[in-house]
Write a protein that holds these residues in place. Structure first.
Motif, PDB file in Angstrom:
ATOM      1  N   ARG A 122       0.827  -1.198   0.000  1.00 17.54           N
ATOM      2  CA  ARG A 122       0.000   0.000   0.000  1.00 17.54           C
ATOM      3  C   ARG A 122       0.868   1.258   0.000  1.00 17.54           C
ATOM      4  N   LEU A 123       1.940   1.243   0.791  1.00 18.55           N
ATOM      5  CA  LEU A 123       2.843   2.398   0.841  1.00 18.55           C
ATOM      6  C   LEU A 123       3.609   2.564  -0.470  1.00 18.55           C
ATOM      7  N   GLU A 124       3.975   1.446  -1.092  1.00 21.47           N
ATOM      8  CA  GLU A 124       4.645   1.532  -2.404  1.00 21.47           C
ATOM      9  C   GLU A 124       3.713   2.154  -3.437  1.00 21.47           C
ATOM     10  N   LYS A 125       2.440   1.798  -3.374  1.00 23.79           N
ATOM     11  CA  LYS A 125       1.475   2.396  -4.299  1.00 23.79           C
ATOM     12  C   LYS A 125       1.349   3.891  -4.041  1.00 23.79           C
ATOM     13  N   TRP A 126       1.372   4.297  -2.763  1.00 18.55           N
ATOM     14  CA  TRP A 126       1.332   5.724  -2.452  1.00 18.55           C
ATOM     15  C   TRP A 126       2.551   6.433  -3.045  1.00 18.55           C
ATOM     16  N   ARG A 127       3.727   5.831  -2.860  1.00 25.06           N
ATOM     17  CA  ARG A 127       4.943   6.442  -3.400  1.00 25.06           C
ATOM     18  C   ARG A 127       4.835   6.608  -4.909  1.00 25.06           C
TER      19      ARG A 127
ATOM     20  N   LYS B   9      18.057   8.755 -13.992  1.00 19.24           N
ATOM     21  CA  LYS B   9      19.043   8.537 -12.933  1.00 19.24           C
ATOM     22  C   LYS B   9      18.546   7.468 -11.958  1.00 19.24           C
ATOM     23  N   PRO B  10      19.451   6.937 -11.138  1.00 19.75           N
ATOM     24  CA  PRO B  10      19.027   5.972 -10.114  1.00 19.75           C
ATOM     25  C   PRO B  10      18.002   6.598  -9.159  1.00 19.75           C
ATOM     26  N   PRO B  11      17.080   5.810  -8.641  1.00 23.90           N
ATOM     27  CA  PRO B  11      15.949   6.347  -7.858  1.00 23.90           C
ATOM     28  C   PRO B  11      16.287   6.667  -6.398  1.00 23.90           C
ATOM     29  N   THR B  12      17.318   7.445  -6.166  1.00 25.50           N
ATOM     30  CA  THR B  12      17.714   7.783  -4.800  1.00 25.50           C
ATOM     31  C   THR B  12      16.606   8.523  -4.057  1.00 25.50           C
ATOM     32  N   ASN B  13      16.052   9.536  -4.675  1.00 34.16           N
ATOM     33  CA  ASN B  13      14.998  10.312  -4.011  1.00 34.16           C
ATOM     34  C   ASN B  13      13.684   9.542  -3.920  1.00 34.16           C
ATOM     35  N   ALA B  14      13.447   8.636  -4.842  1.00 30.17           N
ATOM     36  CA  ALA B  14      12.259   7.783  -4.735  1.00 30.17           C
ATOM     37  C   ALA B  14      12.381   6.893  -3.494  1.00 30.17           C
ATOM     38  N   ARG B  15      13.590   6.423  -3.215  1.00 33.84           N
ATOM     39  CA  ARG B  15      13.816   5.620  -2.003  1.00 33.84           C
ATOM     40  C   ARG B  15      13.624   6.480  -0.758  1.00 33.84           C
ATOM     41  N   ARG B  16      14.153   7.696  -0.813  1.00 33.68           N
ATOM     42  CA  ARG B  16      13.973   8.615   0.321  1.00 33.68           C
ATOM     43  C   ARG B  16      12.494   8.939   0.520  1.00 33.68           C
ATOM     44  N   LEU B  17      11.774   9.090  -0.567  1.00 38.25           N
ATOM     45  CA  LEU B  17      10.340   9.353  -0.487  1.00 38.25           C
ATOM     46  C   LEU B  17       9.629   8.174   0.169  1.00 38.25           C
ATOM     47  N   PHE B  18       9.993   6.961  -0.232  1.00 33.57           N
ATOM     48  CA  PHE B  18       9.376   5.781   0.371  1.00 33.57           C
ATOM     49  C   PHE B  18       9.682   5.725   1.863  1.00 33.57           C
ATOM     50  N   LYS B  19      10.920   6.051   2.234  1.00 34.01           N
ATOM     51  CA  LYS B  19      11.298   6.056   3.653  1.00 34.01           C
ATOM     52  C   LYS B  19      10.449   7.069   4.423  1.00 34.01           C
ATOM     53  N   LEU B  20      10.247   8.242   3.848  1.00 25.62           N
ATOM     54  CA  LEU B  20       9.412   9.261   4.488  1.00 25.62           C
ATOM     55  C   LEU B  20       7.971   8.754   4.634  1.00 25.62           C
ATOM     56  N   VAL B  21       7.443   8.158   3.576  1.00 24.20           N
ATOM     57  CA  VAL B  21       6.067   7.623   3.602  1.00 24.20           C
ATOM     58  C   VAL B  21       5.966   6.514   4.650  1.00 24.20           C
ATOM     59  N   ARG B  22       6.951   5.620   4.679  1.00 24.61           N
ATOM     60  CA  ARG B  22       6.951   4.507   5.631  1.00 24.61           C
ATOM     61  C   ARG B  22       7.041   5.027   7.072  1.00 24.61           C
ATOM     62  N   ASP B  23       7.937   5.975   7.320  1.00 22.45           N
ATOM     63  CA  ASP B  23       8.074   6.523   8.667  1.00 22.45           C
ATOM     64  C   ASP B  23       6.815   7.262   9.095  1.00 22.45           C
ATOM     65  N   THR B  24       6.198   7.985   8.164  1.00 22.56           N
ATOM     66  CA  THR B  24       4.963   8.701   8.471  1.00 22.56           C
ATOM     67  C   THR B  24       3.842   7.724   8.823  1.00 22.56           C
ATOM     68  N   ALA B  25       3.795   6.610   8.117  1.00 19.31           N
ATOM     69  CA  ALA B  25       2.753   5.615   8.373  1.00 19.31           C
ATOM     70  C   ALA B  25       3.036   4.804   9.641  1.00 19.31           C
ATOM     71  N   GLY B  26       4.257   4.897  10.162  1.00 20.69           N
ATOM     72  CA  GLY B  26       4.600   4.202  11.396  1.00 20.69           C
ATOM     73  C   GLY B  26       4.988   2.755  11.211  1.00 20.69           C
ATOM     74  N   LEU B  27       5.501   2.389  10.040  1.00 20.54           N
ATOM     75  CA  LEU B  27       5.937   1.006   9.813  1.00 20.54           C
ATOM     76  C   LEU B  27       7.437   0.878   9.930  1.00 20.54           C
TER      77      LEU B  27
END
Length: 176
Positions: A112-117, A158-176
């Motif tokens: 679900r979080l990956e879909k949000w990202r 380019k490599p998805p560095t910021n996409a990974r950071r975005l996922f980390k932000l989404v994951r941390d916000t969701a509390g996982l």
């Protein structure tokens, strides 16, 4: 060994109690116990601690990490299956089911979080408001910045560095 999961094999063992057991059935049960032992060994120590295992079983699990040779590991797994016969299989099955359900819930949450990202990167600001509505504690400025950077990365190949950071932000916000 068969292709069935330890859960299915364990269910087969606990179902057949009253009928006479053939040699083939005994072998299937032994392989099922061995597979369950392997599944328990493959779990993290925190997951493993939840199981009602005897001292003999815990010692066998710890010993597994020290065995390097293929043949030695194969024999040891047979021993693990033998030790599993003396364990409380109903209690182990209940904990195993619980652990598997938790893994499924965690996997669904991550999907679900990956879909949000992906939606945030694809739609940009149009997806930010629904995301903020669902997760009001998010750092809006960091979210928008990461979305812009991830979109730029994607456009430039380019490599998805910021996409990974975005996922980390989404994951941390969701509390996982």
């Amino acid at each position: 060994m068969s292709q069935e999961s330890p859960r299915e094999l364990l269910a087969q063992i606990t179902q057949s109690d009253d009928e006479p057991v053939s040699k083939s059935q005994l072998k299937r049960e032994m392989h099922a116990l061995q597979a369950l032992g392997e599944a328990i060994i493959a779990m993290t120590p925190a997951e493993r601690a939840r199981f009602p295992l005897s001292d003999d079983m815990l010692a066998a699990v710890e010993e597994t990490s020290r065995i390097r040779s293929h043949e030695g590991r194969r024999r040891h797994m047979q021993y693990v299956g033998k030790v599993m016969r003396r364990e409380n299989l109903a209690a182990i099955q209940a904990v195993y089911e619980e652990v598997e359900q938790e893994k499924l819930r965690r996997d669904h949450a991550f999907h679900r979080l990956e879909k949000w990202r992906d939606r945030l990167i694809e739609e940009g600001d149009d997806a930010v408001e629904p995301f903020i509505a669902e997760f009001p504690a998010v750092d809006r400025q960091a979210l928008r910045q990461l979305i812009r950077n991830a979109r730029r990365e994607r456009e430039l190949g380019k490599p998805p560095t910021n996409a990974r950071r975005l996922f980390k932000l989404v994951r941390d916000t969701a509390g996982l």
